[in-house]
Design a protein around this motif. Sequence first.
Motif, PDB file in Angstrom:
ATOM      1  N   VAL A  54       0.873  -1.177   0.000  1.00 27.63           N
ATOM      2  CA  VAL A  54       0.000   0.000   0.000  1.00 27.63           C
ATOM      3  C   VAL A  54       0.910   1.227   0.000  1.00 27.63           C
ATOM      4  N   THR A  55       0.717   2.096  -0.997  1.00 27.93           N
ATOM      5  CA  THR A  55       1.477   3.334  -1.087  1.00 27.93           C
ATOM      6  C   THR A  55       0.519   4.496  -0.883  1.00 27.93           C
ATOM      7  N   ILE A  56       0.855   5.375   0.071  1.00 27.24           N
ATOM      8  CA  ILE A  56       0.044   6.561   0.365  1.00 27.24           C
ATOM      9  C   ILE A  56       0.762   7.767  -0.239  1.00 27.24           C
ATOM     10  N   THR A  57       0.059   8.507  -1.107  1.00 29.05           N
ATOM     11  CA  THR A  57       0.677   9.650  -1.788  1.00 29.05           C
ATOM     12  C   THR A  57      -0.166  10.908  -1.705  1.00 29.05           C
ATOM     13  N   THR A  58      -1.077  10.984  -0.754  1.00 31.75           N
ATOM     14  CA  THR A  58      -2.003  12.111  -0.698  1.00 31.75           C
ATOM     15  C   THR A  58      -1.275  13.451  -0.565  1.00 31.75           C
ATOM     16  N   TYR A  73       0.557  -5.242   4.545  1.00 35.41           N
ATOM     17  CA  TYR A  73       1.762  -6.060   4.417  1.00 35.41           C
ATOM     18  C   TYR A  73       3.004  -5.179   4.262  1.00 35.41           C
ATOM     19  N   ASN A  74       3.074  -4.399   3.221  1.00 34.54           N
ATOM     20  CA  ASN A  74       4.117  -3.387   3.021  1.00 34.54           C
ATOM     21  C   ASN A  74       3.422  -2.039   2.960  1.00 34.54           C
ATOM     22  N   LEU A  75       3.961  -1.042   3.662  1.00 33.33           N
ATOM     23  CA  LEU A  75       3.400   0.308   3.626  1.00 33.33           C
ATOM     24  C   LEU A  75       4.491   1.279   3.213  1.00 33.33           C
ATOM     25  N   ILE A  76       4.171   2.114   2.221  1.00 29.31           N
ATOM     26  CA  ILE A  76       5.080   3.169   1.770  1.00 29.31           C
ATOM     27  C   ILE A  76       4.341   4.493   1.871  1.00 29.31           C
ATOM     28  N   THR A  77       4.951   5.481   2.531  1.00 29.37           N
ATOM     29  CA  THR A  77       4.418   6.845   2.501  1.00 29.37           C
ATOM     30  C   THR A  77       5.363   7.660   1.638  1.00 29.37           C
ATOM     31  N   GLY A 101       7.909  12.907   3.521  1.00 35.62           N
ATOM     32  CA  GLY A 101       6.861  13.313   4.445  1.00 35.62           C
ATOM     33  C   GLY A 101       7.107  12.740   5.831  1.00 35.62           C
ATOM     34  N   THR A 102       6.083  12.839   6.676  1.00 34.93           N
ATOM     35  CA  THR A 102       6.177  12.405   8.067  1.00 34.93           C
ATOM     36  C   THR A 102       5.096  11.385   8.363  1.00 34.93           C
ATOM     37  N   LEU A 103       5.484  10.284   8.962  1.00 28.33           N
ATOM     38  CA  LEU A 103       4.543   9.300   9.479  1.00 28.33           C
ATOM     39  C   LEU A 103       4.662   9.355  10.983  1.00 28.33           C
TER      40      LEU A 103
END
Length: 170
Positions: A54-58, A73-77, A101-103
């Motif tokens: 899952v890639t978050i690009t908002t 499973y895999n997370l990318i910001t 960015g910041t998580l």
Amino acid sequence: SVSGTLGEASWNDSATFGSLTINSGGTYSATIGTTTISGNFDNDGTFTHNSGTVTITTDANTYLDLTGSGNVYNLITNRSGRAYDWTIAATIDNDLTVTAGTLRASGVGDNLIVTGDVDITGILSDNARGVVMTFGSLTINSGGTYSATSGTTTITSEADSGYGWDNDGT
């Protein structure tokens, strides 16, 4: 918004959503490739990861509400200048990559478990919440920042580099 079932375990391609909301009682069966979300990710139902990414690009600061069942499973910001807050204790079943960015944790008790490797070029922060974080390994790349928790950070294994903790950043 998913209220029924979307996807199937044999999905090989990628999927792209403006936002992904899985309502209570709904199920999203992710692609084994990459699910890209350019808006909010709100799981109040069931998320089946199928070993995909899952890639978050908002473009906006947003919350990752992972209240429902099933882990990513895999997370990318990956969006410079943006903050993504996880809103509940969360487990990533493999790797976490903070590219840009910041998580950060949203509240006290929003602990984070990553069973695989954590790779940071952006910022990973407990946001002064004192949460507990557990990682397989931790790599802080040049330009990356890990703002350590006042709680406990546990590292359980080594990355392919042979290091459990590799700090080339901050």
